[in-house]
Design a protein around this motif. Structure first.
Motif, PDB file in Angstrom:
ATOM      1  N   ARG A  34      61.366  61.793 -10.952  1.00 31.92           N
ATOM      2  CA  ARG A  34      62.725  60.819 -10.968  1.00 31.92           C
ATOM      3  C   ARG A  34      63.467  61.033 -12.367  1.00 31.92           C
ATOM      4  O   ARG A  34      64.569  60.961 -12.326  1.00 31.92           O
ATOM      5  CB  ARG A  34      61.905  59.541 -10.764  1.00 31.92           C
ATOM      6  N   THR A  35      62.828  61.067 -13.422  1.00 30.83           N
ATOM      7  CA  THR A  35      63.351  60.882 -14.702  1.00 30.83           C
ATOM      8  C   THR A  35      64.289  62.556 -14.769  1.00 30.83           C
ATOM      9  O   THR A  35      65.511  62.070 -15.107  1.00 30.83           O
ATOM     10  CB  THR A  35      62.409  61.054 -15.647  1.00 30.83           C
ATOM     11  N   ARG A  36      63.701  63.594 -14.330  1.00 29.37           N
ATOM     12  CA  ARG A  36      64.623  64.668 -14.447  1.00 29.37           C
ATOM     13  C   ARG A  36      65.620  64.611 -13.518  1.00 29.37           C
ATOM     14  O   ARG A  36      66.640  65.186 -13.925  1.00 29.37           O
ATOM     15  CB  ARG A  36      63.899  65.779 -14.032  1.00 29.37           C
ATOM     16  N   ALA A  37      65.544  64.032 -12.325  1.00 26.83           N
ATOM     17  CA  ALA A  37      66.779  63.856 -11.481  1.00 26.83           C
ATOM     18  C   ALA A  37      67.804  62.912 -12.032  1.00 26.83           C
ATOM     19  O   ALA A  37      68.906  63.435 -11.727  1.00 26.83           O
ATOM     20  CB  ALA A  37      66.283  63.518 -10.072  1.00 26.83           C
ATOM     21  N   ARG A  38      67.368  61.780 -12.416  1.00 26.63           N
ATOM     22  CA  ARG A  38      68.354  60.740 -13.087  1.00 26.63           C
ATOM     23  C   ARG A  38      68.956  61.260 -14.264  1.00 26.63           C
ATOM     24  O   ARG A  38      70.213  61.307 -14.498  1.00 26.63           O
ATOM     25  CB  ARG A  38      67.639  59.587 -13.616  1.00 26.63           C
ATOM     26  N   HIS A  39      68.459  62.205 -15.098  1.00 30.07           N
ATOM     27  CA  HIS A  39      69.272  62.905 -16.258  1.00 30.07           C
ATOM     28  C   HIS A  39      70.252  63.872 -15.917  1.00 30.07           C
ATOM     29  O   HIS A  39      71.178  63.738 -16.239  1.00 30.07           O
ATOM     30  CB  HIS A  39      68.148  63.755 -16.947  1.00 30.07           C
ATOM     31  N   GLN A  40      70.115  64.640 -14.755  1.00 34.33           N
ATOM     32  CA  GLN A  40      70.941  65.537 -13.966  1.00 34.33           C
ATOM     33  C   GLN A  40      71.929  64.785 -13.560  1.00 34.33           C
ATOM     34  O   GLN A  40      73.329  64.774 -13.605  1.00 34.33           O
ATOM     35  CB  GLN A  40      70.245  66.319 -12.988  1.00 34.33           C
TER      36      GLN A  40
END
Length: 206
Positions: A34-40
């Motif tokens: 989730r964190t990686r997706a939110r960053h992108q």
């Protein structure tokens, strides 16, 4: 004891095998995804707010000039054409980014996996980016021509007809500067986030 057995014993003493194998916490892995997706996605969302603000300003300026040019049909038609030119882009912008926001992996929705939500965001982002690239080939030249025509009609004595060469040079410079800015914008706010989401989805598949 043979030399081989002695060496094997020393190896086992120096390299203990853990009695309990390490396990992965599913919820921790989901949070990392989730964190990686939110960053992108947040990088693309910055474009959304900037583009929406810019289009509100464009609509306000065209509306202001339309009212100011009351009784001058030529200028009013140019303003109306500018508003209609941006309208499909605004509708698609609002539609796609609403879908991307609603599919945020951080939202707790039953029976909907993190992977599925990230994939949905990825597909909507790719879809809007493809539309953006195609539409801007028409939008940027047409809107630049409209704005330059209005600029010469409103503020330059003699209007557009008496300053064609200056208007053409201004048009070319506008296209070059817009092309450079859009290329940079696409790379930072679409191509890199899309590639990041693609890599994340490929890790899910593995």
């Amino acid at each position: 004891m043979s030399v081989i057995d002695d060496l094997k014993s020393q190896w086992n003493e120096g390299n203990h095998t853990p009695s309990v194998l390490l396990t992965y916490d599913r919820s921790a892995l989901s949070e990392i995804a989730r964190t990686r997706a939110r960053h992108q996605v947040s990088r693309a969302m910055h474009y959304f707010w900037g583009a929406l603000t810019l289009q509100i300003i464009v609509y306000a300026l065209f509306s202001h000039v339309w009212i100011r040019s009351w009784g001058e049909p030529r200028n009013q038609w140019l303003c109306l054409a500018g508003i209609l030119l941006y309208l499909p882009f605004t509708v698609m912008l609002l539609k796609k980014f609403k879908q991307i926001a609603l599919a945020s992996p951080g939202r707790k929705v039953p029976d909907d996996s993190v992977q599925k939500r990230i994939e949905y965001q990825y597909l909507n982002l790719v879809s809007f980016y493809q539309f953006k690239k195609r539409y801007e080939y028409m939008l940027i030249p047409a809107s630049s021509a409209l704005c330059i025509a209005l600029l010469f009609q409103l503020y330059v004595p003699g209007g557009l007809e008496q300053h064609i060469s200056s208007a053409v040079w201004l048009f070319v410079l506008t296209l070059l500067s817009c092309g450079w800015a859009i290329r940079r914008e696409n790379r930072n706010q679409f191509e890199r986030p899309i590639e990041g989401l693609r890599q994340l989805l490929s890790e899910f598949d593995q």
